[in-house]
Design a protein around this motif. Structure first.
Motif, short mmCIF file in Angstrom:
data_model
loop_
_atom_site.label_atom_id
_atom_site.label_comp_id
_atom_site.label_asym_id
_atom_site.label_seq_id
_atom_site.Cartn_x
_atom_site.Cartn_y
_atom_site.Cartn_z
N ASN A 44 -19.00 -26.29 12.35
CA ASN A 44 -19.30 -25.88 13.72
C ASN A 44 -18.24 -26.34 14.73
N ARG A 68 -13.48 -20.48 12.76
CA ARG A 68 -14.68 -21.30 12.91
C ARG A 68 -14.99 -21.93 11.57
N ASP A 76 -28.44 -23.15 8.84
CA ASP A 76 -28.43 -23.53 10.26
C ASP A 76 -27.01 -23.62 10.79
N THR A 79 -25.63 -20.11 11.09
CA THR A 79 -26.26 -19.38 12.20
C THR A 79 -25.61 -19.76 13.52
N THR A 80 -25.34 -21.03 13.70
CA THR A 80 -24.68 -21.49 14.93
C THR A 80 -23.31 -20.86 15.07
N SER A 81 -22.55 -20.81 13.98
CA SER A 81 -21.19 -20.28 14.03
C SER A 81 -21.16 -18.76 14.21
N THR A 83 -23.11 -17.02 16.24
CA THR A 83 -23.62 -16.62 17.55
C THR A 83 -22.62 -15.67 18.23
N GLY A 84 -23.11 -14.51 18.65
CA GLY A 84 -22.26 -13.55 19.35
C GLY A 84 -21.46 -12.63 18.44
N SER A 110 -26.74 -14.50 9.13
CA SER A 110 -26.39 -13.32 9.92
C SER A 110 -27.65 -12.70 10.53
N ALA A 113 -28.93 -14.96 13.31
CA ALA A 113 -28.07 -14.96 14.49
C ALA A 113 -28.07 -13.61 15.21
N GLY A 114 -28.76 -12.62 14.65
CA GLY A 114 -28.81 -11.31 15.28
C GLY A 114 -27.57 -10.46 15.04
#
Length: 339
Positions: A44, A68, A76, A79-81, A83-84, A110, A113-114
């Motif tokens: 992260n 990244r 987890d 998911t943080t990495s 984002t966007g 994925s 994170a959407g």
């Protein structure tokens, strides 16, 4: 328009780096490399990676890409990495059980994170053919999970088979300027020869091992230049209709091995020795290998699959993305070996 962020897992590898290069040239997308966390870069965190615009040593142009760092064992963390991120393209190459774990974690992260679109690490044979190669069972497990996620409506996804890498046609040895061009055509590809042995500098004539079909004829083979894979992926990202859990195959060119051998002879200006081998002989070769002989077994099983027609890939993306003009076998051979 703000470029969409595309994350490439394994973006510093051979295939991944060419996907990154292709994305970098498009104003619609911004590539983000996902790389395993290391002692100097914990998960992260981010940094920049320098990518050469070409593998040709005479080309000095480079550019910086955000990297990244992630922990592929942690959903987890992933998911943080992510984002966007609009789409995740996996180009991971991990010949072990971790290939399944890492890719399933990447898929689930994925979704969490959407991310809109996902592509597992493929870029070789069609899914049905994976059953013929021991090590490819991991790809079957992952693809089944990906398709299930698509059916649930969790994410859009596709697999991108490309057949045999055309870059096998540049494996060998040359001298001087010819060696520079050969290495440029390899595009970072570092595997040994498979079926095609075009190098006239190995102490003998160029030769090709041809796995005969059940009828005793020469098989067709789809070959795609690694450098074109990135171009097809960029074009696929622009397809408005859902990927829909399909195999969106790409084909540099599909030719019968007789035609490819003829092209080799014309470009090399030298006779090419043809060594045919039957299914029975290939099976005997495979039976003589231990289970621990992983790479030799892969070579034999891929060759056997080719003889069954398994190296042929339907060029779905060729039809959907006609703006991509892939390199042909003749063009590639002339680049690598033309006099």
């Amino acid at each position: 328009m703000t470029p969409k962020l595309i994350a490439i897992a394994g973006g510093t590898g051979t295939i991944g780096s060419w996907i990154v290069r292709a994305l970098h040239t498009s104003p619609l997308y911004k590539p983000i490399i996902l790389s395993r966390a290391i002692s100097t870069h914990s998960s992260n965190t981010s940094d920049t990676t320098t990518i050469a615009s070409s593998t040709d040593p005479s080309t000095k142009e480079t550019y910086e890409i955000e990297t990244r760092y992630v922990d592929y064992t942690s959903i987890d963390s992933l998911t943080t990495s992510l984002t966007g991120i609009h789409a995740v393209i996996s180009a991971l190459l991990i010949p072990s059980e971790k290939m399944i774990e890492y890719q399933l974690n990447l898929l689930n992260a994925s979704i969490a994170a959407g991310v809109t679109r996902f592509a597992p690490s493929e870029f070789a044979l069609s899914q049905e053919v994976h059953k013929q190669v021991d090590i490819d069972y991991a790809k079957i497990v992952v693809w089944d999970a990906v398709r299930a996620a698509v059916q649930r409506g969790d994410i859009d996804a596709a697999a991108f088979p490309c057949g045999m890498f055309m870059n096998y046609l540049a494996v060998g040895f040359a001298e001087g300027e010819s060696e520079r061009r050969r290495k440029s055509a390899l595009a970072g590809f570092s595997e040994g020869a498979l079926m095609f042995h075009p190098s006239p500098g190995e102490g003998g004539a160029p030769w090709v091992e041809v796995p005969l079909t059940e009828e005793g004829s020469f098989p067709d083979v789809t070959m795609t230049d690694i450098r074109d894979i990135g171009k097809f992926i960029v074009a696929a990202l622009g397809i408005e209709e859902p990927w829909g859990g399909r195999e969106l195959g790409m084909a540099g060119e599909t030719r019968n091995m007789v035609e490819t051998i003829t092209i080799m002879q014309e470009v090399l200006v030298e006779d090419v020795e043809v060594r045919t081998i039957t299914r029975k002989e290939l099976q005997q070769r495979l039976d003589g290998l231990a289970q621990s002989d992983i790479l030799p077994r892969i070579d034999v099983q891929y060759t056997m699959a080719c003889g069954r027609g398994g190296s042929v890939v339907e060029g779905v993306l060729n039809r959907l993305c006609s703006e991509v003009k892939p390199v042909t076998v003749r063009e590639f051979m002339e680049e690598a070996w033309g006099r």
